[in-house]
Design an enzyme around this catalytic site. Structure first.
Site, short mmCIF file in Angstrom:
data_model
loop_
_atom_site.label_atom_id
_atom_site.label_comp_id
_atom_site.label_asym_id
_atom_site.label_seq_id
_atom_site.Cartn_x
_atom_site.Cartn_y
_atom_site.Cartn_z
N ASP A 66 0.83 -1.20 0.00
CA ASP A 66 0.00 0.00 0.00
C ASP A 66 0.87 1.27 0.00
O ASP A 66 1.99 1.24 0.51
CB ASP A 66 -0.88 -0.05 1.26
N GLY A 67 0.34 2.35 -0.55
CA GLY A 67 1.01 3.65 -0.43
C GLY A 67 1.66 4.17 -1.70
O GLY A 67 2.35 5.19 -1.67
N HIS B 198 3.00 3.46 -8.81
CA HIS B 198 2.85 2.03 -9.10
C HIS B 198 4.10 1.48 -9.79
O HIS B 198 4.52 0.35 -9.54
CB HIS B 198 1.62 1.80 -9.99
N TRP C 80 -10.96 -2.19 -9.47
CA TRP C 80 -11.69 -1.81 -10.69
C TRP C 80 -12.40 -0.47 -10.54
O TRP C 80 -12.72 0.18 -11.52
CB TRP C 80 -12.74 -2.89 -11.04
N LEU D 238 12.14 -19.95 -4.85
CA LEU D 238 11.02 -19.19 -4.26
C LEU D 238 9.82 -19.12 -5.20
O LEU D 238 9.98 -18.94 -6.41
CB LEU D 238 11.50 -17.76 -3.94
N ARG E 286 1.92 -5.20 5.93
CA ARG E 286 1.14 -4.18 5.22
C ARG E 286 1.84 -2.85 5.39
O ARG E 286 2.11 -2.41 6.50
CB ARG E 286 -0.30 -4.09 5.72
C1 V07 Z 1 1.58 -4.25 -9.87
C2 V07 Z 1 3.35 -2.97 -8.65
C3 V07 Z 1 3.54 -3.35 -7.23
C4 V07 Z 1 2.84 -2.41 -6.27
C5 V07 Z 1 1.37 -2.62 -6.14
C6 V07 Z 1 0.45 -2.41 -7.32
C7 V07 Z 1 1.08 -2.12 -8.65
C8 V07 Z 1 4.02 -6.71 -10.47
C9 V07 Z 1 2.93 -7.27 -11.13
C10 V07 Z 1 2.89 -8.57 -11.80
C11 V07 Z 1 1.72 -9.32 -11.82
C12 V07 Z 1 1.67 -10.56 -12.45
C13 V07 Z 1 2.82 -11.07 -13.04
C14 V07 Z 1 3.98 -10.35 -13.04
C15 V07 Z 1 4.02 -9.10 -12.42
C16 V07 Z 1 1.90 -6.35 -10.95
C17 V07 Z 1 -0.17 -5.38 -11.08
C18 V07 Z 1 0.27 -4.30 -10.33
C19 V07 Z 1 -1.57 -5.44 -11.56
F1 V07 Z 1 2.79 -12.28 -13.63
N1 V07 Z 1 3.68 -5.55 -9.94
N2 V07 Z 1 2.39 -5.30 -10.22
N3 V07 Z 1 0.63 -6.40 -11.39
N4 V07 Z 1 2.00 -3.16 -9.12
#
Ligand code: V07
Length: 253
Positions: A34-35, A51, A83, A145, A201
Site C-alpha cells: 500500500d502507499g 505504481h 476496478w 522461491l 502491510r
Molecule cells: C503491480 C506494482 C507493485 C505495487 C502494487 C500495485 C502495482 C508486479 C505485477 C505482476 C503481476 C503478475 C505477473 C507479473 C508481475 C503487478 C499489477 C500491479 C496489476 F505475472 N507488480 N504489479 N501487477 N504493481
C-alpha cells in the site's frame, strides 16, 4: 562542551542479512503493498509513477526473500476493488505484469523463482492474461522461491468459490469425505501453498482489506508506516526480525 560524554543517539539498529538467517525465516510472507499513490502525490507525480516505482520494489524484495530462504512470497498486486479506480489508472496497472516480466524474466530465471497467480484471471484483459501466462509458463520448471501474485483477487470471493466447487463435487458424487480444514484449503486458490507465517502491510493502514481471509488465521501481522515505493531491503529485514522476536503458539501455551 560535554559532547564526548553524550550517549550515542539510539536510532533504529540496522539489521544484517547474516544476523537474520541465524533465526527462523518465515516460509511464506504475504504483503499488502500500500502507499504507491501517496508516494507519488508527495512528489507531485501521477499515481501511476508510484505504481511503477512499487513494481521495482517487488523485484528487490523478491531477490532478498529468495536469498534469505523464504519459500513463498505472495503479493497483493490487484484487488477486485481496484476496478473502481479511474480507468487510466486501471489500464496502467494491468500493463504492469507485462513490463515486470519484460524487464525481470531473465533475472527471475537466474534466481530460480517460480511465478504463480491467484485470482479471477478470466476477468482481466487478454494482454494481461497473456503476460501472466507467459510468466507462469516460462518459470514453471524453477524450483526456488514461489512468487505468488494476487491479481484480481478477493478473499470472500475465493471462499465462496471454494464452497461452490465443493457443492458441485458433492452433487456429482466426486466428494464423499467430510469437509475438514485440509480439504477446504485444497479448494482455495492458494492450494498447495503453506499458510503465510508473516503478513506485511505498508503505508499505515491497519486492516486486511479482503486479503487471504482463511489463510491468515494464525499469521503474525507486521504493519509499517513506510510507503511501498520506499520499502527497502532493510524494512523486510526489520519485519522478519520482528517476527523472530515473537513466539508463535497457535493457541497453545
Ligand atoms: C503491480 C506494482 C507493485 C505495487 C502494487 C500495485 C502495482 C508486479 C505485477 C505482476 C503481476 C503478475 C505477473 C507479473 C508481475 C503487478 C499489477 C500491479 C496489476 F505475472 N507488480 N504489479 N501487477 N504493481
Amino acid at each position: 562542551m560535554f559532547e564526548k560524554f553524550r550517549k550515542p543517539k539510539k536510532g533504529p539498529v540496522a539489521i544484517s542479512e547474516e544476523e537474520i538467517v541465524k533465526g527462523p525465516i518465515p516460509n511464506h510472507i504475504a504483503i499488502i503493498m500500500d502507499g504507491n499513490g501517496r508516494w507519488a502525490k508527495k512528489r507531485s507525480l501521477p499515481r501511476t509513477a508510484g505504481h511503477h516505482e512499487g513494481m521495482k520494489v517487488v523485484k528487490k524484495v523478491t531477490k532478498l526473500a529468495s536469498r534469505l530462504g523464504v519459500k513463498t512470497l505472495t503479493v497483493y498486486a490487484f484487488s477486485t476493488e481496484n476496478w473502481k479506480r479511474p480507468e487510466d489508472e486501471v489500464n496502467y496497472l494491468l500493463k504492469l505484469p507485462q513490463e515486470f516480466m519484460g524487464t525481470f524474466l531473465p533475472e527471475l530465471i537466474e534466481e530460480n523463482v517460480r511465478v504463480r497467480i491467484m485470482g479471477d484471471k478470466d476477468a482481466i484483459p487478454a494482454h494481461t492474461q497473456k503476460a501472466v501466462d507467459k510468466a507462469v509458463n516460462d518459470t514453471k520448471n524453477n524450483t526456488g522461491l514461489v512468487l505468488n501474485f494476487a491479481l484480481n483477487y478477493g478473499g470472500r470471493a475465493e471462499i465462496l468459490d471454494a464452497v461452490n466447487h465443493i457443492v458441485t463435487d458433492f452433487r456429482e458424487g466426486n466428494l464423499q469425505k467430510k469437509v475438514d480444514e485440509d480439504l477446504f484449503s485444497g479448494y482455495l486458490m492458494s492450494a498447495g501453498l503453506q499458510d503465510p507465517d508473516l503478513l506485511i502491510r505498508t503505508s499505515g493502514e491497519i486492516r486486511l482489506s479482503n486479503f487471504m481471509l482463511w489463510q491468515l488465521a494464525y499469521t503474525e501481522f507486521w504493519f509499517t508506516d513506510v510507503l511501498w515505493p520506499d520499502f527497502k531491503e532493510q524494512h523486510l529485514l526489520e519485519a522478519i526480525y520482528g517476527f523472530q522476536k515473537r513466539g508463535r503458539r497457535f493457541g497453545g501455551i
